[in-house]
Design an enzyme around this catalytic site. Structure first.
Site, PDB file in Angstrom:
ATOM      1  N   GLU A 307       0.821  -1.213   0.000  1.00 61.25           N
ATOM      2  CA  GLU A 307       0.000   0.000   0.000  1.00 61.25           C
ATOM      3  C   GLU A 307       0.856   1.265   0.000  1.00 61.25           C
ATOM      4  O   GLU A 307       0.615   2.199   0.765  1.00 61.25           O
ATOM      5  CB  GLU A 307      -0.965  -0.008   1.195  1.00 61.25           C
ATOM      6  CG  GLU A 307      -1.932  -1.182   1.158  1.00 61.25           C
ATOM      7  CD  GLU A 307      -3.010  -1.148   2.228  1.00 61.25           C
ATOM      8  OE1 GLU A 307      -2.753  -0.593   3.309  1.00 61.25           O
ATOM      9  OE2 GLU A 307      -4.095  -1.698   1.960  1.00 61.25           O
ATOM     10  N   ASP A 386      -8.758  -8.866   3.335  1.00 63.24           N
ATOM     11  CA  ASP A 386      -8.529  -7.757   4.262  1.00 63.24           C
ATOM     12  C   ASP A 386      -9.696  -7.576   5.223  1.00 63.24           C
ATOM     13  O   ASP A 386     -10.445  -6.618   5.098  1.00 63.24           O
ATOM     14  CB  ASP A 386      -8.316  -6.473   3.442  1.00 63.24           C
ATOM     15  CG  ASP A 386      -7.851  -5.315   4.306  1.00 63.24           C
ATOM     16  OD1 ASP A 386      -7.558  -5.536   5.487  1.00 63.24           O
ATOM     17  OD2 ASP A 386      -7.792  -4.185   3.794  1.00 63.24           O
ATOM     18  N   GLU A 414     -13.206  -1.871  11.420  1.00 55.31           N
ATOM     19  CA  GLU A 414     -13.077  -1.107  10.177  1.00 55.31           C
ATOM     20  C   GLU A 414     -14.173  -1.438   9.161  1.00 55.31           C
ATOM     21  O   GLU A 414     -14.819  -0.543   8.633  1.00 55.31           O
ATOM     22  CB  GLU A 414     -11.698  -1.376   9.562  1.00 55.31           C
ATOM     23  CG  GLU A 414     -11.527  -0.733   8.204  1.00 55.31           C
ATOM     24  CD  GLU A 414     -10.143  -0.953   7.610  1.00 55.31           C
ATOM     25  OE1 GLU A 414      -9.306  -1.619   8.253  1.00 55.31           O
ATOM     26  OE2 GLU A 414      -9.894  -0.440   6.508  1.00 55.31           O
TER      27      GLU A 414
HETATM   28  O1  GCW Z   1      -7.410  -2.720   5.872  1.00 52.67           O
HETATM   29  C1  GCW Z   1      -6.388  -1.891   5.475  1.00 52.67           C
HETATM   30  C2  GCW Z   1      -6.691  -0.588   6.109  1.00 52.67           C
HETATM   31  C3  GCW Z   1      -5.502   0.301   6.235  1.00 52.67           C
HETATM   32  C4  GCW Z   1      -4.411  -0.467   6.937  1.00 52.67           C
HETATM   33  C5  GCW Z   1      -4.081  -1.705   6.129  1.00 52.67           C
HETATM   34  C6  GCW Z   1      -3.048  -2.560   6.834  1.00 52.67           C
HETATM   35  C7  GCW Z   1      -2.814   0.376   8.480  1.00 52.67           C
HETATM   36  O2  GCW Z   1      -7.704   0.030   5.375  1.00 52.67           O
HETATM   37  O3  GCW Z   1      -5.883   1.429   6.982  1.00 52.67           O
HETATM   38  O4  GCW Z   1      -3.273   0.327   7.166  1.00 52.67           O
HETATM   39  O5  GCW Z   1      -5.230  -2.482   5.973  1.00 52.67           O
HETATM   40  O6  GCW Z   1      -3.460  -3.480   7.515  1.00 52.67           O
HETATM   41  O7  GCW Z   1      -1.872  -2.311   6.716  1.00 52.67           O
END
Ligand code: GCW
Length: 838
Positions: A307, A386, A414
């Site tokens: 990311e 995720d 989240e």
């Molecule tokens: O689920 C995603 C989140 C990000 C997060 C990433 C991760 C900390 O939207 O906010 O970053 O995973 O786990 O690294």
């Protein structure tokens, strides 16, 4: 003078506030008075004194805890004594110290570090309660465990219980930023950081350590994995030490997340290439500096090549190269490096049906098995995507046999309604933890793999992304505390059932009255399925705005972009084909028995059907129901279940304190409205996509609903809402900003009688519009849209509901909604619905 008097009165009022004021801060450590029968029985079993062996601060905390607990629950003191009273006592200490000072009381056998033994010994009429730890921290855990039994009203007179933690790693990660914000945090601001530095007042961080210790969690990463390199600068060494100092008495160690580019950005080297000796030396010098100030630091967490974070790929190096260079700096100090398995390409071509983000973790790490140092742990999210509402367990768990692993569970909600929705996550976690990978065709549940039991690894366990912040009740939603509790309990013992954990939490948090238990536990245990039902069932994943706030519904947000959370719904069918034969091959990443199960539509469990396969809407499930009908039905079931939660919760009135009763009621009521937004959006979307109607005729037909577009409008203008499915009818109406007010008038044509008027409106984050509702000219309800919903747009996140109950209506009545915009908020309106009172 007047002012003084007021201060005095205010002070008196504060003191006079009922001792039992319940804002949730005490969480599950309330130590509320036991009901009379339990108190009487425990009163006879619990000794009157506590004898602590040893001066360690952690033992002293354990003693304080016992004294507070006995005082609170039994209403009588526990006296501290300096010698063993022959008349009985609670004896608290390490097993070694008890063995040397009171050999007659010590259990026979050994205790590893962090483990404890609870035991009662009767000598004549005198009884002793022994709380022995493998070390001081184990004794602290024992004290909490004993108090948990006391609070549940358990029999304490004949104890002989030895508990050893299931795994070595029981950590939480905070995604806290240097400015005090928390990434994906819904429990307020950071307990550690504010305005670019450590908080002046760390008392809440200390209290948090106590909560964690009560569960057996022994380390916290106090900075976000999206790491700010500043945390590695010399200025932060004393600041990190300050946090460590307040947590240490509770046996909780700190860790930090690091940025892989730091040798260059902080160290001013030319490179951050892990193969460069200068880079290795730099990591070593930073670790040495930190350990000089925090000798018991737990280690580092690293998110690299993910990311947008930099990583070893810059130099063509591997994740093993990256992990090892940092791990070697930690090694002399006993530190651990957690290297995140969450590595994937977020610019994938969605047109290519063979591309699959779910494959990424395994594809990246499996080839490196055996190349990681022994103080590296690969931290793997529980599912391959995720933290979606339902995913299979990640195949990587079985894909690393010569590498330490930890499972990463997300406690913060989240993708689960962000603490505005109530979802108890233990049942979901249990499903991943108990999932049998059949590695080498042997029983190999994920929990046993990560704990190192299957492949005989020295290190491993459980990491939770925590949901705590500085909110009075830590999580902003009283019920979300249960998730932190459940994570800790499962990290200690993943064999516990969700029902047992729910019962423990409820007993301690709300009381032991069976009626409370019945209501709260039912809410907890059904909530994951409920949430899944009104969001994304069958493995569709959480159909949320995945490129935006991850909160409200947006069915297509995951499609046609590089993020790879595709469900590929089209006119004919839905789902990702992940089979080996015709799809992405993901199913083949599992050991053979599991791969075989997921390879075929027939053997794939319904819950994951469209995660694993692309199927026509008419595909029958195991029940015979078609996929499309299941999508419709589940959404109605989910929304109905939340409406029922509101009613169930009302049953707690008077049984629990009013403060928390009201707060949760409000939250559930909001959730009930949001569940309808989800229900309507998803079902209408699939109805349009499939062209197949709902057997029960609900989708597209909403009795009692009158669209704002169809009202008589004054000032209000039609507006389209994006995505379209998040507004009923053809859109909404809004009142242009800067206009004093607008009205929408609806005519009631039903029968005379009391009715509820439901107003569906939009509450965005950029203002506080006001709404007033009149019936035949008389005001029947008004409110201000000042909730802090994370969106500026009219969409599935901002769509909100206000219910005016029991209004007398007669045919011909005019119902007028007057909206007054504020700042950029346009007092937008979707529809009203008139229904019979519940
Ligand atoms: O689920 C995603 C989140 C990000 C997060 C990433 C991760 C900390 O939207 O906010 O970053 O995973 O786990 O690294």
């Amino acid at each position: 003078m007047v002012k003084r008097t007021w201060c005095a009165i205010a002070a008196l009022l504060l003191i006079a506030a009922p001792a039992g004021a319940e804002n949730g801060h005490a969480a599950w450590l309330r130590y509320a008075p036991l009901p009379p029968a339990a108190a009487a029985r425990a009163g006879a079993e619990v000794p009157r004194a506590v004898y602590r062996l040893g001066a360690e601060v952690t033992l002293a905390r354990a003693e304080d805890e016992l004294r507070a607990g006995v005082q609170g629950m039994l209403g009588r003191p526990l006296e501290s004594v300096n010698a063993l009273p022959p008349t009985g006592a609670i004896v608290l200490g390490t097993l070694a110290s008890i063995r040397s000072s009171a050999p007659g009381l010590a259990p026979a056998g050994e205790l590893p570090k962090d483990a404890f033994w609870l035991r009662t010994v009767h000598q004549g009429n005198n009884s002793f309660t022994v709380i022995a730890g493998g070390d001081a921290r184990g004794a602290l855990y024992g004290a909490f465990a004993w108090l948990r039994r006391l609070s549940a009203g358990e029999e304490l007179g004949a104890l002989d219980a030895r508990e050893v933690p299931y795994a070595t790693v029981r950590w939480v990660n905070q995604w806290d930023n240097i400015d005090g914000s928390i990434e994906r945090g819904y429990g307020g601001r950071s307990l550690f950081w504010a305005n670019g530095k450590v908080r002046e007042d760390l008392s809440k961080a200390g209290e948090y350590a106590r909560l964690l210790a009560s569960l057996g969690i022994d380390a916290v990463a106090i900075t976000s994995v999206n790491a700010n390199p500043l945390f590695l600068t010399p200025d932060f060494v004393p600041q990190i030490a300050k946090v460590a100092d307040v947590m240490r008495p509770w046996g909780v160690r700190v860790a930090i997340a690091i940025d892989f580019g730091s040798p260059q950005s902080v160290g001013k080297l030319q490179t951050y290439d892990p193969a460069d000796p200068a880079v290795a030396a730099w990591w070593k010098s930073r670790a040495d500096a930190l350990y000089a100030a925090v000798p018991d630091m737990a280690g580092f967490v690293l998110k690299a090549d993910s990311e947008g974070r930099v990583g070893p790929s810059t130099y063509g190096r591997t994740h093993a190269d990256a992990a090892n260079v940092v791990a070697r700096a930690l090694k002399p100090h006993g530190g651990i490096l957690f290297y995140r398995g969450f590595v994937y390409d977020h610019h994938m071509d969605w047109r290519n049906l063979k591309n699959d983000r779910a494959r990424a973790a395994y594809d990246n790490f499996h080839p490196l098995d055996g190349q990681f140092d022994d103080n590296v742990v690969i931290q793997i999210k529980h599912g391959p995507i995720d933290f979606q509402v339902r995913e299979p367990a990640s195949p990587l768990f079985a894909g690393l046999e010569k590498t330490n692993e930890a499972i990463e569970l997300q406690i913060t909600q989240e993708y689960f309604g962000q603490a505005r929705h109530h979802v108890f996550l233990a049942p979901m976690w249990k499903e991943a933890l108990d999932f049998d990978m059949r590695a080498h065709d042997q029983p190999s549940p994920v929990k046993a793999i990560v704990a190192g039991r299957v492949f005989k690894r020295p290190l491993g366990g459980f990491v939770g992304v925590a949901n705590a912040g500085d909110a009075d009740n830590w999580t902003n939603n009283h019920l979300s505390q249960a998730n932190l509790y459940a994570f800790g309990r499962l990290a200690w013992n993943p064999d516990l059932t969700s029902a047992a954990i729910a019962a423990e939490w409820t007993n301690q948090t709300f009381g032991t009255d069976p009626e409370i238990g019945k209501i709260v536990n039912d809410l907890l245990l059904t909530s994951w399925r409920t949430f899944e039902n009104y969001t994304g069932p069958l493995g569709l994943q959480t159909l949320t705005d995945i490129v935006g706030n991850h909160y409200g519904v947006a069915v297509e947000a995951s499609e046609e972009n590089g993020w790879g959370q595709w469900h590929r719904a089209d006119k004919q069918g839905v789902g990702m084909d992940r089979s080996v034969a015709t799809g992405t091959g993901f199913a083949g990443q599992y050991p053979p028995a599991v791969a075989k199960m997921y390879e075929n539509v027939e053997s794939t469990p319904d819950d994951l059907l469209v995660f694993m396969h692309h199927v026509p809407y008419s595909q029958p499930l195991k029940s015979g129901k078609t996929v499309i009908q299941f999508i419709y039905d589940s959404h109605y079931e989910g929304a109905d279940a939340v409406a029922k939660y509101v009613e169930q919760w009302r049953g707690l009135r008077g049984l629990i304190d009013d403060e928390r009763y009201q707060a949760v009621l409000k939250q559930l009521d909001y959730q009930a409205g949001q569940a309808i937004v989800w229900r309507d959006a998803v079902t209408r979307w699939f109805h349009r996509a499939s062209g197949i109607s709902d057997d029960s005729g609900r989708v597209g037909a909403y009795p009692g609903r009158i669209e704002a577009e169809a009202a008589r409008l004054q000032g209000y203008q039609l507006v389209t809402v994006t995505p379209w499915e998040t507004a009923s009818g053809s859109g909404a109406v809004e009142c242009p900003a800067q206009t004093p007010s607008c009205t929408a008038t609806f005519k009631y044509t039903g029968q005379a009688g009391p009715r509820d008027i439901v107003v569906q409106y939009f509450d965005v984050s950029t203002g506080a519009a006001h709404y007033r509702v009149r019936v035949a000219g008389k005001v029947v309800g008004e409110w201000t849209a000042n909730d802090r919903i994370p969106t500026r747009k009219l969409d599935g996140s901002s769509s909100s509901r206000f219910v005016i109950a029991g209004v007398e209506l007669k045919p011909g009545d005019e119902i007028t909604v007057e909206g007054s915009p504020d700042a950029q908020e346009t007092a937008a309106l979707d529809y009203i619905e008139i229904r019979s009172p519940k």
